[in-house]
Design a protein around this motif. Sequence first.
Motif, PDB file in Angstrom:
ATOM      1  N   TYR A 132      70.055 -47.545 -13.457  1.00 14.94           N
ATOM      2  CA  TYR A 132      69.133 -48.588 -13.025  1.00 14.94           C
ATOM      3  C   TYR A 132      68.691 -48.340 -11.579  1.00 14.94           C
ATOM      4  O   TYR A 132      67.513 -48.541 -11.241  1.00 14.94           O
ATOM      5  CB  TYR A 132      69.771 -49.971 -13.136  1.00 14.94           C
ATOM      6  CG  TYR A 132      70.218 -50.332 -14.528  1.00 14.94           C
ATOM      7  CD1 TYR A 132      69.592 -49.800 -15.656  1.00 14.94           C
ATOM      8  CD2 TYR A 132      71.289 -51.201 -14.736  1.00 14.94           C
ATOM      9  CE1 TYR A 132      70.006 -50.116 -16.935  1.00 14.94           C
ATOM     10  CE2 TYR A 132      71.706 -51.533 -16.020  1.00 14.94           C
ATOM     11  CZ  TYR A 132      71.070 -50.985 -17.113  1.00 14.94           C
ATOM     12  OH  TYR A 132      71.492 -51.302 -18.369  1.00 14.94           O
TER      13      TYR A 132
ATOM     14  N   LEU B 293      68.059 -57.139 -22.845  1.00 18.56           N
ATOM     15  CA  LEU B 293      68.338 -56.366 -24.059  1.00 18.56           C
ATOM     16  C   LEU B 293      68.316 -57.236 -25.309  1.00 18.56           C
ATOM     17  O   LEU B 293      67.775 -56.841 -26.344  1.00 18.56           O
ATOM     18  CB  LEU B 293      69.713 -55.695 -23.919  1.00 18.56           C
ATOM     19  CG  LEU B 293      70.242 -54.943 -25.139  1.00 18.56           C
ATOM     20  CD1 LEU B 293      69.340 -53.753 -25.466  1.00 18.56           C
ATOM     21  CD2 LEU B 293      71.683 -54.482 -24.900  1.00 18.56           C
TER      22      LEU B 293
ATOM     23  N   GLY C  33      64.419 -55.246 -24.563  1.00 16.41           N
ATOM     24  CA  GLY C  33      64.799 -53.888 -24.916  1.00 16.41           C
ATOM     25  C   GLY C  33      65.807 -53.331 -23.944  1.00 16.41           C
ATOM     26  O   GLY C  33      66.202 -53.993 -22.975  1.00 16.41           O
ATOM     27  N   ASP C  34      66.237 -52.120 -24.209  1.00 14.21           N
ATOM     28  CA  ASP C  34      67.166 -51.447 -23.319  1.00 14.21           C
ATOM     29  C   ASP C  34      66.576 -51.378 -21.910  1.00 14.21           C
ATOM     30  O   ASP C  34      65.410 -50.986 -21.737  1.00 14.21           O
ATOM     31  CB  ASP C  34      67.435 -50.033 -23.847  1.00 14.21           C
ATOM     32  CG  ASP C  34      68.297 -49.226 -22.921  1.00 14.21           C
ATOM     33  OD1 ASP C  34      69.513 -49.421 -22.905  1.00 14.21           O
ATOM     34  OD2 ASP C  34      67.714 -48.393 -22.172  1.00 14.21           O
TER      35      ASP C  34
ATOM     36  N   GLY D  44      75.688 -49.230 -16.467  1.00 11.97           N
ATOM     37  CA  GLY D  44      74.314 -48.734 -16.356  1.00 11.97           C
ATOM     38  C   GLY D  44      73.766 -48.742 -14.945  1.00 11.97           C
ATOM     39  O   GLY D  44      72.640 -48.268 -14.718  1.00 11.97           O
TER      40      GLY D  44
END
Length: 222
Positions: A148, A90, A116-117, A144
């Motif tokens: 994922y 990230l 990035g995210d 997350g």
Amino acid sequence: MNSAQWTAVDRYLCDTLLPSDPALDAALSASAAAGLPAINVSPNQGKLLHLLARIHGARRVLEVGTLGGYSTIWLARAMPANGTVTTLELDPGYAALARSNLERAGVAERVTVRVGDAAASLAALAAEQAAPFDLVFIDANKDGNPEYLRLALGLSRPGTVIICDNVVREGRVADAGSRDADVVGVRRYFEMAAANPRLTTTAIQTVGSKGWDGFAISIVSA
């Protein structure tokens, strides 16, 4: 036993089985100097990832959470000549440091760092119709984890191994009433893994220099 004893045992195991490695040591030093949190895997855990990738014969590895690239180096070194690691980070500053550490370790040509995210990057890989990965290592924000896992399954094939780190949380994972976002994320990950007929999963507690934690390992069956 206590954390001091766990750390002493880790030190003995690493001193006995893992000779000093200038590139790995430099990656840790550079990460510390840059102020990155010391949440990378320990040396013996990194070696475990390396061995699991080699045992599995992995040629394509996906890592969720690069940090300073320490675990990435271990995974990249497990790759055959035509093997690749795709790692997702990230923070652009962390990614830049990781690229520097990978270059110093001589494995940069095997690694793609995507910034990035992580969920967005996983979705982008799926949209690009990326070839399935042989091994997935999830070690990012724990809240997350469920997303994922869901997205990683879309990038997997029968036989893909999925490893998720930091799943015990000093024992807090057993607290069904916890409102801690990381604990909730890990518990939801386990619930999803247990309910998914494509996955066969177990989890192991670990103690050592990183405290009391553990990892989950799954294999995709279909």
